[in-house]
Design a protein around this motif. Structure first.
Motif: not given
Length: 146
Positions: A127-140
């Motif tokens: 599972a992921f929190s929404e902010t965690a997904i954003e931070k991971i995807k922001a760096l590619g």
């Protein structure tokens, strides 16, 4: 070591299934270790916790709450802990365990968005929190739920 210091190994003289009440020669005949008379010498002695008719202690304590059988124990990890991995690494529950971030994954692992992530990672956990997904995807990187 002297001859006078020798003793049999613990548990070798009397076992748990020792036969009581089998005559004087057995060393545990006649009263079979129950002594003479009294309530505890007789069959049907009271159960554990019986207090002679007085309300047992266990019943005087109030019952509070319940334990849900369906709860899951999820281990939470913040995004900044993933900086231990090399750039471009695959992060799984097993790799988190190997590197020492978690000891026992129990019912699953959830990545939370606290802290800063500085590396591009491919993360596959429960599972992921929404902010965690954003931070991971922001760096590619990639965040995949397994």
């Amino acid at each position: 070591m002297n001859l006078s210091e020798l003793s049999p190994a613990s548990g070798s003289k009397h076992s748990g299934n020792f036969r009581r009440g089998r005559g004087h020669g057995s060393g545990n005949g006649k009263t079979a270790g129950k002594g003479h008379k009294g309530q505890k010498a007789r069959s049907g002695a009271p159960r554990i916790g019986f207090e002679g008719g007085q309300t047992p202690f266990i019943r005087t304590i109030p019952k509070r709450g319940f334990t849900n059988r369906n709860t899951k124990e999820i281990i939470a990890i913040n995004v900044d802990r993933l900086n231990k991995f090399e750039d471009g690494a695959l992060v799984t529950v097993e790799s988190l365990r190997e590197i020492g971030i978690i000891k026992n994954p129990k019912d699953g692992v959830k990545i939370l968005g606290n802290g800063e992530l500085t590396k591009k990672l491919d993360v596959k956990v429960n599972a992921f929190s929404e902010t965690a997904i954003e931070k991971i995807k922001a760096l590619g990187g990639n965040a995949e739920v397994i």
